[in-house]
Design a protein around this motif. Structure first.
Motif, PDB file in Angstrom:
ATOM      1  N   UNK A  15      24.841  -7.793   2.262  1.00 41.39           N
ATOM      2  CA  UNK A  15      24.021  -7.567   3.454  1.00 41.39           C
ATOM      3  C   UNK A  15      22.785  -8.464   3.534  1.00 41.39           C
ATOM      4  N   UNK A  16      22.488  -9.200   2.452  1.00 43.20           N
ATOM      5  CA  UNK A  16      21.337 -10.111   2.476  1.00 43.20           C
ATOM      6  C   UNK A  16      21.742 -11.576   2.658  1.00 43.20           C
ATOM      7  N   UNK A  17      23.005 -11.829   2.942  1.00 48.77           N
ATOM      8  CA  UNK A  17      23.495 -13.217   2.975  1.00 48.77           C
ATOM      9  C   UNK A  17      23.550 -13.817   4.365  1.00 48.77           C
ATOM     10  N   UNK A  18      23.361 -13.048   5.403  1.00 48.25           N
ATOM     11  CA  UNK A  18      23.380 -13.567   6.774  1.00 48.25           C
ATOM     12  C   UNK A  18      24.689 -14.285   7.078  1.00 48.25           C
ATOM     13  N   UNK A  19      25.806 -13.594   6.817  1.00 46.10           N
ATOM     14  CA  UNK A  19      27.127 -14.151   7.075  1.00 46.10           C
ATOM     15  C   UNK A  19      27.952 -13.195   7.926  1.00 46.10           C
ATOM     16  N   UNK A  25      31.523 -16.727  -1.947  1.00 42.04           N
ATOM     17  CA  UNK A  25      30.577 -17.153  -0.914  1.00 42.04           C
ATOM     18  C   UNK A  25      30.061 -15.945  -0.140  1.00 42.04           C
ATOM     19  N   UNK A  26      30.961 -14.997   0.139  1.00 48.72           N
ATOM     20  CA  UNK A  26      30.590 -13.810   0.917  1.00 48.72           C
ATOM     21  C   UNK A  26      29.759 -12.810   0.131  1.00 48.72           C
ATOM     22  N   UNK A  27      29.805 -12.884  -1.202  1.00 47.38           N
ATOM     23  CA  UNK A  27      29.088 -11.913  -2.023  1.00 47.38           C
ATOM     24  C   UNK A  27      29.948 -10.741  -2.434  1.00 47.38           C
ATOM     25  N   UNK A  28      31.246 -10.803  -2.155  1.00 48.13           N
ATOM     26  CA  UNK A  28      32.160  -9.731  -2.544  1.00 48.13           C
ATOM     27  C   UNK A  28      32.583  -9.856  -4.000  1.00 48.13           C
ATOM     28  N   UNK A  61      21.749 -18.045  -3.037  1.00 54.29           N
ATOM     29  CA  UNK A  61      22.254 -16.712  -2.697  1.00 54.29           C
ATOM     30  C   UNK A  61      23.270 -16.222  -3.729  1.00 54.29           C
ATOM     31  N   UNK A  62      23.374 -16.923  -4.858  1.00 54.12           N
ATOM     32  CA  UNK A  62      24.436 -16.681  -5.833  1.00 54.12           C
ATOM     33  C   UNK A  62      24.669 -15.207  -6.125  1.00 54.12           C
ATOM     34  N   UNK A  63      23.604 -14.466  -6.351  1.00 59.57           N
ATOM     35  CA  UNK A  63      23.763 -13.057  -6.751  1.00 59.57           C
ATOM     36  C   UNK A  63      23.184 -12.083  -5.720  1.00 59.57           C
ATOM     37  N   UNK A  64      22.942 -12.560  -4.508  1.00 60.87           N
ATOM     38  CA  UNK A  64      22.444 -11.665  -3.465  1.00 60.87           C
ATOM     39  C   UNK A  64      23.553 -10.721  -3.003  1.00 60.87           C
ATOM     40  N   UNK A  65      23.217  -9.494  -2.627  1.00 64.50           N
ATOM     41  CA  UNK A  65      24.225  -8.585  -2.082  1.00 64.50           C
ATOM     42  C   UNK A  65      24.718  -9.066  -0.719  1.00 64.50           C
TER      43      UNK A  65
END
Length: 372
Positions: free
Chosen positions: A91-95, A67-70, A85-89
């Motif tokens: 810093x682009x996830x607004x979390x 979920x966090x993109x890590x 947002x599956x493959x967004x980095x």
């Protein structure tokens, strides 16, 4: 484990009824040849606080990291507010994230730590100053703005980490076992404060924990995981009172297990004695689960309660644990625990005595034998 509430969990926590905000659709993760999470689908509502609960290795942290993109999912889709947002980095996830270790910069002051994310977003200095002041006021640390992390207690460092995550006004707040490094008293205090901050801000929050009390007392709903699968997803009341599987019943709270059988007429029998239970029962060999604090114990010679399930047994021992006495009783080939308030200690029969264990039909949980 007992978690008392003045009203039902749904009423006390004000379960959000809004639209789905975070959606996982058939999300999976494979490491080499190991399918850590085969396929996971669930939705979190806007403004809701959801816990991923389970033993080590169940997949809860892996899910949070996806979920966090890590971590990049092997398959499936993740969306927030209708945006994939599956493959967004990251810093682009607004979390916003709060880690187990807090991850504060030791060379920065409290206010500088909180401001860091805003500075990375190149916000105006006046806006940064205003937001940092509001965030520190929210966690009641404005008076410590000039201190370094090493001069703070564990609870204060945790609140700085929370302020840093909230100050950027993220779409979702992610918490990775945020209370595991605190002592028992601080954990109790921080549970209340985190939940209060989440409700005040109206932010959607997801956190990982292996602590059942944290999940039951803080969240709107709980995802109970085991072996990469979701065993049950429901409110604290549903999880605790109507567990979907024996694993959920045993993991979330304590349970006694008794061997039984349901005959073709639908009667539940334990040691040949009829036992009442609610709902339709599976025919054949079954496991009967009852929580220890829902049972009562009395000497066999005493008058027995009317309208309750009751089984004869032998008292094999008793342990004093402060506010409770945990009495062990053998019923046939099974040994169970009955919890009674300390004030009843003087009336407890001697070990080896014949006793009767009683409980209400609504507290009887029945599952087919061998079901995980």
């Amino acid at each position: 484990m007992m978690v008392e509430r003045a009203m039902t969990p749904e009423a006390a926590l004000g379960t959000p009824e809004g639209p789905d905000h975070l959606v996982l659709s058939e999300v999976g993760m494979t490491f080499g040849t190991l399918d850590v999470i085969p396929s996971l689908s669930l939705s979190v509502r806007r403004g809701e606080m959801v816990a991923f609960l389970g033993p080590s290795g169940c997949g809860k942290t892996t899910t949070l990291r996806m979920i966090a993109g890590l971590l990049d999912p092997t398959r499936g889709r993740i969306s927030v507010g209708g945006r994939e947002i599956t493959h967004l980095p990251v810093h682009d996830r607004d979390m916003g994230m709060v880690f187990q270790s807090y991850a504060l910069f030791p060379h920065m002051t409290v206010s500088q730590n909180v401001a860091f994310g805003l500075e990375m977003r190149r916000m105006a200095k006046a806006e940064i100053r205003s937001r940092v002041e509001r965030a520190l006021a929210m966690v009641q640390l404005g008076h410590l703005a000039g201190r370094k992390p090493k001069a703070l207690s564990g609870g204060q460092q945790q609140r700085v980490a929370l302020a840093r995550a909230l100050v950027v006004e993220p779409s979702i707040l992610l918490l990775d076992e945020p209370l595991s490094n605190l002592d028992a008293k601080l954990r109790d205090e921080m549970r209340v404060q985190i939940r209060s901050l989440q409700q005040q801000s109206g932010i959607t929050a997801v956190f990982v924990t292996h602590d059942q009390v944290e999940a039951l007392s803080m969240c709107d709903r709980i995802v109970v995981m085991r072996g990469g699968h979701v065993e049950q997803f429901g409110t604290p009341n549903e999880i605790y009172e109507r567990p979907a599987t024996p694993f959920v019943a045993s993991f979330v709270g304590r349970t006694n297990r008794l061997s039984g059988r349901v005959d073709p007429s639908g009667r539940l029998l334990i040691e040949g004695r009829p036992v009442a239970a609610e709902g339709r029962l599976p025919e054949g060999a079954v496991e009967v689960l009852v929580r220890p604090h829902r049972m009562s114990l009395r000497a066999a010679a005493e008058d027995q309660p009317v309208g309750l399930n009751s089984l004869p047994g032998v008292l094999t021992g008793a342990t004093f644990v402060g506010d409770l006495i945990q009495a062990t009783v053998r019923i046939g080939g099974d040994e169970i625990t009955v919890e009674q308030l300390t004030r009843r200690r003087s009336g407890l029969p001697e070990p080896g005595s014949a006793v009767t264990v009683a409980w209400e039909a609504g507290d009887t949980m029945v599952y087919p034998e061998g079901r995980a």
